[in-house]
Design an enzyme around this catalytic site. Sequence first.
Site, PDB file in Angstrom:
ATOM      1  N   ASP A   1      37.835  46.861  40.946  1.00 52.13           N
ATOM      2  CA  ASP A   1      37.342  45.571  40.489  1.00 52.13           C
ATOM      3  C   ASP A   1      38.564  44.661  40.303  1.00 52.13           C
ATOM      4  OD1 ASP A   1      35.611  43.598  39.109  1.00 52.13           O
ATOM      5  OD2 ASP A   1      36.791  44.223  37.372  1.00 52.13           O
TER       6      ASP A   1
ATOM      7  N   ASP B   1      36.274  47.764  34.585  1.00 56.17           N
ATOM      8  CA  ASP B   1      36.426  47.673  33.135  1.00 56.17           C
ATOM      9  C   ASP B   1      35.209  47.123  32.409  1.00 56.17           C
ATOM     10  OD1 ASP B   1      36.775  45.015  34.113  1.00 56.17           O
ATOM     11  OD2 ASP B   1      37.561  44.485  32.144  1.00 56.17           O
TER      12      ASP B   1
ATOM     13  N   ASP C   1      30.541  46.612  36.048  1.00 57.12           N
ATOM     14  CA  ASP C   1      31.103  47.689  36.860  1.00 57.12           C
ATOM     15  C   ASP C   1      30.443  49.038  36.591  1.00 57.12           C
ATOM     16  OD1 ASP C   1      33.011  45.880  37.882  1.00 57.12           O
ATOM     17  OD2 ASP C   1      34.298  46.216  36.148  1.00 57.12           O
TER      18      ASP C   1
END
Length: 646
Positions: A323, A521, A525
């Site tokens: 990410d 995080d 996600d």
Amino acid sequence: MKRFPPVDLSLTLSLVTVLGMAMAAAGRWLPSGAFDALELPGLVLVYLAGGLPTGWRALSELWRARVLDIDLLMIVAAIAAAIVGAPFEGAVLLTLFSISTTLEERALGRARRAIEALMALRPETALRKTANGAVEEVPAEVLTVGDVVVLRPGARVPSDGVVVTGRGGIDEANITGESMPVSKEAGAQVFEATINLDGVLEVEVTRSVSDSTIARMIRLVTEAQAARAPSERFSEWFGQRYTVAVLAGAVIAFATFWWLGGDWELALYRAATLLVAASPCAIVISVPAAILSALSAAARGGVLFKGGGALETLAEVDIFAFDKTGTLTTGRAEMTEIVALDGDEAGFLSLLAGLEAHSEHHIAAAIRREVASRGLDPAQVADVNARPGIGIEGSDALGPVWAGNAYLAEDMKAATDHPALQALADGANTVVYLGRGATVLGAVSVADEARASSAGAIAALRDSGVRRIVMMTGDRRSVALRIGARLGLGPEETHAEMLPQDKVRAVGELAATGRVAFVGDGVNDAAALARADVGIAMGAAGSEVALQAADVALLSEDMERLADAHRLSRRTSRVIRQNLTFAIGAMVVLVIGGLFFDLPLPLVVIGHEGGTVLVVLNGLRLLSDPIRRPKASVAGQALTGVAQPT
């Protein structure tokens, strides 16, 4: 009467066993004859200290679980050696087995000591403000959400909370891994066990002690040590069944040699030799010795694996998906441009801040900081509903309002083709639109920067042989390409304008070509973390959802620890293969030698138990594996930093 912990008791018995073995050796080998009387008492001591506890464990396991384990093999072999006139060799077997068992238990004890170190970080008391403004000292465990505590200089934070009044520096090294003090003021989040360096702070408790950062880390460590890796489960399964086979083989060997030679003592000696040579002690302990050592080394370096299975799987990963926001970038976004289409910039920002006050997103925090710096008050917005990956909705006195990216604007059928808005969209920064229904009121642009450690971590992963690395983000492609270029990622490795479901689908497609690790995080996600072969949560303290969905928690925001963890997992895999190869090879050699080449029982004993000790020591080498640690880490524990959802 004081009760000794299991590890201490095992160590004490091993020391007594070694003492007895030394006495027996002195009585047998010293030439003067002055120590002859020590041999028999020494042998008795070895059989009592080294044999009785092992026999008790074996019988208890047999009675409780109907399992014939390795302990029973050792006792039967030692007794058989004594019966055939080789009590000294049986004593050597018990001594070496006792030493290897103690080494194993001390490796297992690392889990308990890690938890004890975490517990030691927690303050026992706190200064709580009462309803009339006075301050009382209370046990930290009685604090509840909403209590306000006073932190004086040098005091540890008793539980997770938010600063209400005051300003000062907080040493977060033992939680976030940040070696420099972090300035805190009203509204800033603080974590349990961090240290107030200066100033007097009043902190409102947001999590009870039972649900605090330290409590969650303790649960993670406990679960990680309890979870067994696939190779651990296999070695345990193999050891139990193989033990039965060895016992049956020893009976068959005894009957065969007795039938062939008619000498029951020789037949029993050969059977005892087979028992010792074929015992799978080294095979069974070789895997957990390496796994537990690696888990402990990783935890000390700021990486928590949720069990050996995650450690083993990470070693096989050859594709990494990241990410962007808050993972590869700092997440410390700053507002760069503002476009209020009605010209009322203050009113526009006030309404936008009123919506974003209900969001934990990095961009929302940037907007709130900008509004606060201008001295503006956020508007009152109610009925707020998050739209994961695209924005947020709510209502004010005039009706429904929304704020988000181009996807949300499109969903609201709002046109964003105004020249001023188009100029923002053409830039390389993230754009947040604010609107009512199908009308766009304006937009702001926000910029985020790559972490200093991200480029080095990606380069280290490439150097270690990782086949493919990609970055995934919901940002526009121009923003993603700007960050990707700084990290050494090419356009083909940069995936932009992705919704949460797009990330899940992309991870699934990557998984069809190899083992995939996804590093993220935030709440957005969580699904991708769960879909990947290995989910890695970055800065786990701030996002409970990501922490629960992940298999590995990076307890600091230093991305290079990810490369260290990957290297450690691969080294652990190599050590396990080394141990198993050595243990199986040594066992085959000893069995063949004992059955067909008259290999003496003493050599079989030394070869077997010496091999067991060697594989344990080889696994314990992983305890010293160098994963980066913050310089100011307390008790060797680098726990998690703040990272909000992306």
